[in-house]
Design a protein around this motif. Sequence first.
Motif, PDB file in Angstrom:
ATOM      1  N   MET A 124       0.654  -1.135  -0.003  1.00  0.00           N
ATOM      2  CA  MET A 124       0.003   0.018  -0.013  1.00  0.00           C
ATOM      3  C   MET A 124       1.007   1.398   0.146  1.00  0.00           C
ATOM      4  N   ASP A 125       0.365   2.284  -0.466  1.00  0.00           N
ATOM      5  CA  ASP A 125       1.238   3.499  -0.572  1.00  0.00           C
ATOM      6  C   ASP A 125       1.038   4.353   0.767  1.00  0.00           C
ATOM      7  N   ARG A 126       2.025   4.964   0.773  1.00  0.00           N
ATOM      8  CA  ARG A 126       2.192   5.738   2.229  1.00  0.00           C
ATOM      9  C   ARG A 126       2.297   7.201   1.890  1.00  0.00           C
ATOM     10  N   THR A 127       1.541   8.155   2.420  1.00  0.00           N
ATOM     11  CA  THR A 127       1.295   9.301   2.187  1.00  0.00           C
ATOM     12  C   THR A 127       1.685  10.080   3.585  1.00  0.00           C
ATOM     13  N   ASN A 128       2.659  10.861   3.719  1.00  0.00           N
ATOM     14  CA  ASN A 128       2.970  11.880   4.647  1.00  0.00           C
ATOM     15  C   ASN A 128       2.335  13.105   4.444  1.00  0.00           C
ATOM     16  N   ILE A 129       1.518  13.509   5.517  1.00  0.00           N
ATOM     17  CA  ILE A 129       0.772  14.841   5.318  1.00  0.00           C
ATOM     18  C   ILE A 129       1.583  15.931   6.516  1.00  0.00           C
ATOM     19  N   SER A 130       2.289  16.964   6.104  1.00  0.00           N
ATOM     20  CA  SER A 130       2.881  17.812   6.798  1.00  0.00           C
ATOM     21  C   SER A 130       2.100  19.080   7.298  1.00  0.00           C
ATOM     22  N   SER A 131       2.144  19.742   8.421  1.00  0.00           N
ATOM     23  CA  SER A 131       1.627  20.865   8.796  1.00  0.00           C
ATOM     24  C   SER A 131       2.441  22.109   8.396  1.00  0.00           C
ATOM     25  N   GLY A 132       3.471  21.873   7.960  1.00  0.00           N
ATOM     26  CA  GLY A 132       4.667  23.021   7.657  1.00  0.00           C
ATOM     27  C   GLY A 132       5.484  23.565   8.875  1.00  0.00           C
ATOM     28  N   THR A 133       5.164  23.007   9.858  1.00  0.00           N
ATOM     29  CA  THR A 133       5.958  23.482  10.972  1.00  0.00           C
ATOM     30  C   THR A 133       7.325  23.085  10.922  1.00  0.00           C
ATOM     31  N   PRO A 134       8.435  23.950  11.403  1.00  0.00           N
ATOM     32  CA  PRO A 134       9.773  23.834  11.355  1.00  0.00           C
ATOM     33  C   PRO A 134      10.346  22.556  12.021  1.00  0.00           C
ATOM     34  N   TRP A 135       9.665  22.043  12.997  1.00  0.00           N
ATOM     35  CA  TRP A 135      10.314  21.168  13.780  1.00  0.00           C
ATOM     36  C   TRP A 135       9.725  19.668  13.087  1.00  0.00           C
ATOM     37  N   GLU A 136       9.000  19.513  12.264  1.00  0.00           N
ATOM     38  CA  GLU A 136       8.357  18.212  11.755  1.00  0.00           C
ATOM     39  C   GLU A 136       9.866  17.532  11.272  1.00  0.00           C
ATOM     40  N   PRO A 137      10.702  18.146  10.551  1.00  0.00           N
ATOM     41  CA  PRO A 137      11.819  17.382  10.006  1.00  0.00           C
ATOM     42  C   PRO A 137      12.894  17.480  10.922  1.00  0.00           C
ATOM     43  N   ILE A 138      13.116  18.194  11.912  1.00  0.00           N
ATOM     44  CA  ILE A 138      14.040  18.133  12.982  1.00  0.00           C
ATOM     45  C   ILE A 138      13.628  17.019  13.891  1.00  0.00           C
ATOM     46  N   VAL A 139      12.395  16.838  14.434  1.00  0.00           N
ATOM     47  CA  VAL A 139      12.400  15.713  15.178  1.00  0.00           C
ATOM     48  C   VAL A 139      12.029  14.305  14.333  1.00  0.00           C
ATOM     49  N   GLY A 140      11.511  14.617  13.045  1.00  0.00           N
ATOM     50  CA  GLY A 140      11.152  13.411  12.022  1.00  0.00           C
ATOM     51  C   GLY A 140       9.995  12.837  12.369  1.00  0.00           C
ATOM     52  N   TYR A 141       8.979  13.439  12.229  1.00  0.00           N
ATOM     53  CA  TYR A 141       7.548  13.076  12.329  1.00  0.00           C
ATOM     54  C   TYR A 141       6.781  13.923  11.232  1.00  0.00           C
ATOM     55  N   SER A 142       5.574  13.254  10.977  1.00  0.00           N
ATOM     56  CA  SER A 142       4.431  13.881  10.113  1.00  0.00           C
ATOM     57  C   SER A 142       3.153  14.373  10.878  1.00  0.00           C
ATOM     58  N   ARG A 143       2.610  15.283  10.510  1.00  0.00           N
ATOM     59  CA  ARG A 143       1.316  15.489  11.213  1.00  0.00           C
ATOM     60  C   ARG A 143       0.325  14.461  11.047  1.00  0.00           C
ATOM     61  N   ALA A 144       0.392  13.770   9.871  1.00  0.00           N
ATOM     62  CA  ALA A 144      -0.518  12.638   9.820  1.00  0.00           C
ATOM     63  C   ALA A 144       0.148  11.860   8.953  1.00  0.00           C
ATOM     64  N   VAL A 145      -0.221  10.492   8.762  1.00  0.00           N
ATOM     65  CA  VAL A 145       0.157   9.472   7.933  1.00  0.00           C
ATOM     66  C   VAL A 145      -1.035   8.727   7.390  1.00  0.00           C
ATOM     67  N   ARG A 146      -1.202   8.741   6.151  1.00  0.00           N
ATOM     68  CA  ARG A 146      -2.268   7.794   5.577  1.00  0.00           C
ATOM     69  C   ARG A 146      -1.568   6.548   4.738  1.00  0.00           C
ATOM     70  N   ILE A 147      -2.107   5.280   5.269  1.00  0.00           N
ATOM     71  CA  ILE A 147      -1.612   4.066   4.397  1.00  0.00           C
ATOM     72  C   ILE A 147      -3.011   3.505   4.226  1.00  0.00           C
ATOM     73  N   GLY A 148      -3.318   3.514   2.855  1.00  0.00           N
ATOM     74  CA  GLY A 148      -4.556   2.757   2.531  1.00  0.00           C
ATOM     75  C   GLY A 148      -5.547   3.535   2.962  1.00  0.00           C
ATOM     76  N   ASN A 149      -6.682   3.123   3.563  1.00  0.00           N
ATOM     77  CA  ASN A 149      -7.754   3.796   4.218  1.00  0.00           C
ATOM     78  C   ASN A 149      -7.579   4.355   5.467  1.00  0.00           C
ATOM     79  N   HIS A 150      -6.436   4.132   6.188  1.00  0.00           N
ATOM     80  CA  HIS A 150      -6.265   4.438   7.341  1.00  0.00           C
ATOM     81  C   HIS A 150      -5.207   5.677   7.542  1.00  0.00           C
ATOM     82  N   VAL A 151      -5.975   6.603   8.601  1.00  0.00           N
ATOM     83  CA  VAL A 151      -5.213   7.865   8.907  1.00  0.00           C
ATOM     84  C   VAL A 151      -4.909   7.872  10.290  1.00  0.00           C
TER      85      VAL A 151
END
Length: 133
Positions: free
Chosen positions: A1-28
Amino acid sequence: MDRTNISSGTPWEPIVGYSRAVRIGNHVCVAGTTATDIDGKIVGAGNAYAQAVQAIKNIESALQKAGASLKDVVRTRTYVTNIADWEAVGKAHGQFFHDIRPVATLIAVSAFVAPEMLVEIEADAIIADHQKE
């Protein structure tokens, strides 16, 4: 299944290494979300109800970017720094999820990364009418 990372655009997401949300298939899955506005400033200082409302609006925005909505939420986890705020936070949760009725957990924690943050909410959603994006 495809993975989609959703960002909120905050500067700390890439620093900490997380996404605001992740969608895989029909699960978010939506990460712990606080009451920040688009500029990263905390909304509702000192008001747990106002912070819960803003956090849920931020969750709703992340879900929309993932092709979901609040109607798809099946679980929420709410964290508060003061357990006495449970009713105010619960009222906000009920306003958005009254008819949806996801399973929900509310937990008191000692602190968040900023002392003015009173509430943090996570959400899991399953998109009922799964369509591959």
